[in-house]
Write a protein that holds these residues in place. Sequence first.
Motif, PDB file in Angstrom:
ATOM      1  N   LYS B 125       0.953  -1.099   0.164  1.00 24.19           N
ATOM      2  CA  LYS B 125      -0.041  -0.073   0.082  1.00 24.19           C
ATOM      3  C   LYS B 125       0.940   1.339   0.166  1.00 24.19           C
ATOM      4  O   LYS B 125       0.615   2.113  -0.884  1.00 24.19           O
ATOM      5  N   GLU B 128       2.469   1.811  -3.273  1.00 21.38           N
ATOM      6  CA  GLU B 128       1.294   2.338  -4.396  1.00 21.38           C
ATOM      7  C   GLU B 128       1.061   3.852  -4.097  1.00 21.38           C
ATOM      8  O   GLU B 128       1.139   4.553  -4.884  1.00 21.38           O
ATOM      9  N   LYS B 144       7.204   2.181 -17.364  1.00 17.01           N
ATOM     10  CA  LYS B 144       6.131   1.530 -16.579  1.00 17.01           C
ATOM     11  C   LYS B 144       6.796   0.550 -15.652  1.00 17.01           C
ATOM     12  O   LYS B 144       5.799   0.159 -14.724  1.00 17.01           O
ATOM     13  N   THR B 147       5.766   1.186 -11.717  1.00 13.74           N
ATOM     14  CA  THR B 147       4.359   0.901 -11.012  1.00 13.74           C
ATOM     15  C   THR B 147       3.989  -0.395 -11.288  1.00 13.74           C
ATOM     16  O   THR B 147       4.406  -1.152 -11.893  1.00 13.74           O
ATOM     17  N   LEU B 148       3.318  -0.910 -10.107  1.00 11.44           N
ATOM     18  CA  LEU B 148       2.936  -2.311  -9.923  1.00 11.44           C
ATOM     19  C   LEU B 148       1.888  -2.531 -11.115  1.00 11.44           C
ATOM     20  O   LEU B 148       1.004  -1.920 -11.504  1.00 11.44           O
ATOM     21  N   PRO B 149       1.867  -3.806 -11.457  1.00  9.45           N
ATOM     22  CA  PRO B 149       0.997  -4.029 -12.693  1.00  9.45           C
ATOM     23  C   PRO B 149      -0.547  -4.044 -11.947  1.00  9.45           C
ATOM     24  O   PRO B 149      -0.733  -4.559 -10.745  1.00  9.45           O
ATOM     25  N   LYS B 150      -1.635  -3.525 -12.756  1.00  5.69           N
ATOM     26  CA  LYS B 150      -2.876  -3.748 -12.335  1.00  5.69           C
ATOM     27  C   LYS B 150      -3.309  -5.186 -12.478  1.00  5.69           C
ATOM     28  O   LYS B 150      -3.239  -5.883 -13.460  1.00  5.69           O
ATOM     29  N   ILE B 151      -3.992  -5.475 -11.323  1.00  2.60           N
ATOM     30  CA  ILE B 151      -4.703  -6.891 -11.355  1.00  2.60           C
ATOM     31  C   ILE B 151      -6.225  -6.720 -11.889  1.00  2.60           C
ATOM     32  O   ILE B 151      -6.838  -5.914 -11.461  1.00  2.60           O
ATOM     33  N   LYS B 152      -6.310  -7.435 -12.836  1.00  3.50           N
ATOM     34  CA  LYS B 152      -7.647  -7.664 -13.376  1.00  3.50           C
ATOM     35  C   LYS B 152      -8.554  -8.632 -12.480  1.00  3.50           C
ATOM     36  O   LYS B 152      -8.342  -9.752 -12.280  1.00  3.50           O
TER      37      LYS B 152
END
Lengths: 119, 167
Positions: B125, B128, B144, B147-152
């Motif tokens: 957290k 982020e 890129k 940044t943490l990869p976005k979780i789908k």
Amino acid sequence: MGGKCPHRNVKKRRYSHKTHRRDKFLVKGDDMVYDQLKKPDEEKKPLPVDEDLPGMGQYYCLHCDRYFANVAVRDEHFKTKRHKKRVKQMMGPAPHTQLDADIASGMGMPDNGPKLMSM
Amino acid sequence: MRIEKCWFCSSAVYPGHGIQFVRNDAKIFRFCRSKCHKNFKMKRNPRKVKWTKAYRRLHGKDMTQDSTFEFERKRNRPERYDRNLTENTLKAIKTIDKVRSRREAKHIETRKKGKKAQLMREAVKELEQSISLVKAPSVLEEDKSYTLPKIKVKVSEAEAKNQPMEE
């Protein structure tokens, strides 16, 4: 708190805290006050007249274990921060007892055996 | 002879040790050492002093509910002497003690486990939220990898329909 020391010319020791220290031990314990407050209203007796106490022992604060000279002073006391703190404390959980200490050390509830007299 | 428990810290008070205070309403307060006695005189609450058993129990530091706690009790009923019973009891004490220490160790292990997951969550957290302190936002857009990869996460149809209702 505390009276004045006779040796006023000694700057470091101006006040004696003896009386304050003594008063501290005369105050009732938390658990005694808590038990008194938990009592139902019918069991509470009217305050006995005692001429040694302030206001003949008629104006008493149960939470703080203090006697007052008259109603006005007592009501003034009820408004103080100290009294309110005390009331809040007494509304909370029951004070620590020997039984709590025993249970915390990993003991079970005391075993008093079967009741000998059935009422 | 009874081994009493200290009023303040709940440790054992062996004969000849500590001090006992009898209040004028005949209540007895036993203390294992002068440390506990002094703390009592200062009117400290054992539940708020971190090194006492009462505090540790209350805050879940120690094991609280266990069947091994049922054996040691204050027994106010005199027991008739029985040689076999005494022998068995003495044997049982050893095994019970072993079981209890094993369970206590397990309790500590489980407590530690939860902490690790929590620390990990907090770290993610923080990363982020405050990555901008380490790298400027313009750099983040360019590269890129910071940044943490976005979780789908798949949303079921029923849930998707319900969402506009909240507004």
